[in-house]
Motif scaffolding. Structure first.
Motif, short mmCIF file in Angstrom:
data_model
loop_
_atom_site.label_atom_id
_atom_site.label_comp_id
_atom_site.label_asym_id
_atom_site.label_seq_id
_atom_site.Cartn_x
_atom_site.Cartn_y
_atom_site.Cartn_z
N THR A 86 -25.14 -30.74 -106.83
CA THR A 86 -23.68 -30.75 -106.93
C THR A 86 -23.02 -30.74 -105.55
O THR A 86 -21.81 -30.77 -105.44
CB THR A 86 -23.18 -29.54 -107.73
OG1 THR A 86 -23.61 -28.33 -107.07
CG2 THR A 86 -23.74 -29.55 -109.15
N GLY A 87 -23.85 -30.66 -104.49
CA GLY A 87 -23.30 -30.68 -103.13
C GLY A 87 -23.06 -29.31 -102.54
O GLY A 87 -22.52 -29.18 -101.44
N THR A 88 -23.48 -28.25 -103.25
CA THR A 88 -23.32 -26.90 -102.73
C THR A 88 -24.42 -26.59 -101.72
O THR A 88 -25.60 -26.83 -101.99
CB THR A 88 -23.37 -25.86 -103.87
OG1 THR A 88 -22.32 -26.15 -104.79
CG2 THR A 88 -23.18 -24.46 -103.33
N ILE A 89 -24.04 -26.07 -100.57
CA ILE A 89 -25.00 -25.80 -99.50
C ILE A 89 -25.80 -24.55 -99.80
O ILE A 89 -25.27 -23.56 -100.28
CB ILE A 89 -24.26 -25.63 -98.15
CG1 ILE A 89 -23.53 -26.93 -97.78
CG2 ILE A 89 -25.23 -25.23 -97.04
CD1 ILE A 89 -22.63 -26.78 -96.57
N TYR A 90 -27.11 -24.62 -99.52
CA TYR A 90 -27.95 -23.43 -99.61
C TYR A 90 -27.70 -22.60 -98.34
O TYR A 90 -28.15 -22.93 -97.28
CB TYR A 90 -29.42 -23.80 -99.72
CG TYR A 90 -29.77 -24.55 -100.99
CD1 TYR A 90 -29.44 -24.01 -102.24
CD2 TYR A 90 -30.41 -25.77 -100.95
CE1 TYR A 90 -29.75 -24.69 -103.41
CE2 TYR A 90 -30.73 -26.45 -102.13
CZ TYR A 90 -30.40 -25.90 -103.36
OH TYR A 90 -30.70 -26.56 -104.52
N GLY A 91 -26.97 -21.49 -98.48
CA GLY A 91 -26.57 -20.72 -97.31
C GLY A 91 -25.18 -21.16 -96.89
O GLY A 91 -24.31 -21.40 -97.72
N SER A 92 -24.96 -21.31 -95.58
CA SER A 92 -23.66 -21.77 -95.09
C SER A 92 -23.82 -22.32 -93.68
O SER A 92 -24.80 -22.03 -92.98
CB SER A 92 -22.64 -20.62 -95.08
OG SER A 92 -23.05 -19.60 -94.19
N VAL A 93 -22.85 -23.12 -93.26
CA VAL A 93 -22.84 -23.68 -91.90
C VAL A 93 -22.19 -22.65 -90.98
O VAL A 93 -21.11 -22.15 -91.27
CB VAL A 93 -22.07 -25.00 -91.87
CG1 VAL A 93 -21.91 -25.50 -90.43
CG2 VAL A 93 -22.80 -26.06 -92.70
N THR A 94 -22.84 -22.35 -89.85
CA THR A 94 -22.33 -21.34 -88.93
C THR A 94 -21.89 -21.97 -87.61
O THR A 94 -22.23 -23.11 -87.30
CB THR A 94 -23.41 -20.29 -88.63
OG1 THR A 94 -24.51 -20.93 -87.95
CG2 THR A 94 -23.92 -19.66 -89.93
#
Length: 204
Positions: A86-94
């Motif tokens: 669905t385009g959800t990131i595993y974790g997050s961009v920092t």
């Protein structure tokens, strides 16, 4: 007596300020504590030289920051991340990830001075603010894309096809129901016409 402050002192002045104080206060407290020196000819010359060097240093720092800002104009950080279908990131961009990406492109930035809006959890386009100097801040586009973009595209195409199939089946059922309703309506009309004709014949 006149003294040169070596640090900021509340209600008296800031570092490198030349101020006048009571002799006792200066000799018995400020100077012994290393907070000030007597403003004599020698110390004034040292102060003037230090100020010139500091100005040159600050000017160089600003010039270097402006040069880096000019290089960063037009630059962007492209990040490939793992996501769900669905385009959800595993974790997050920092911010550290963005800084690493820029450094890999040859831009040396202080990651502590890089600000990223919120926690990026979805693929898309964002903006990072890089503060290079107190007077110089640069905005860098951040493009976050999925490593498994092909899988996401295939999943979306399949979902779209399934939705289209469901819609087609719904329309087919609706058309069939309408056809049945029309057929029943026609039979009722024929029955009514037949009954009316029979009644007329009987009366005749």
């Amino acid at each position: 007596m006149k003294i040169i402050l070596k640090e900021d002192i509340s209600n008296l002045g800031f570092k490198n300020d030349i101020v006048e104080v009571r002799p006792g206060y200066g000799r018995n407290f400020l100077i012994p504590q290393g907070k000030a020196v007597i403003a004599n000819e020698t110390s004034l010359k040292v102060l003037a030289e230090n100020m010139r060097q500091q100005e040159r240093k600050l000017a160089k720092e600003k010039a270097d920051a402006q040069a880096l800002a000019d290089k960063l104009e037009g630059a962007k950080a492209n990040l490939l991340v793992k996501t769900s279908n669905t385009g959800t990131i595993y974790g997050s961009v920092t911010a550290a990830m963005v800084a690493d990406n820029l450094e890999a492109q040859g831009f040396e930035v202080n990651r502590k001075m890089l600000q990223l809006q919120g926690g990026i959890k979805e693929i898309g386009e964002y903006v990072a603010k890089v503060r290079l100097h107190r007077d110089i801040t640069v905005e860098v586009p951040v493009i976050v894309e999925s490593e498994n973009a092909a899988e996401i595209a295939a999943a979306k195409a399949q979902a779209k096809a399934e939705e289209a199939a469901r819609q087609a089946e719904k329309e087919r059922k609706l058309a069939a129901e309408n056809a049945d309703a029309e057929a029943e309506g026609a039979e009722e009309v024929e029955g009514e016409e037949g009954a009316a004709e029979a009644s007329e014949n009987a009366e005749a």
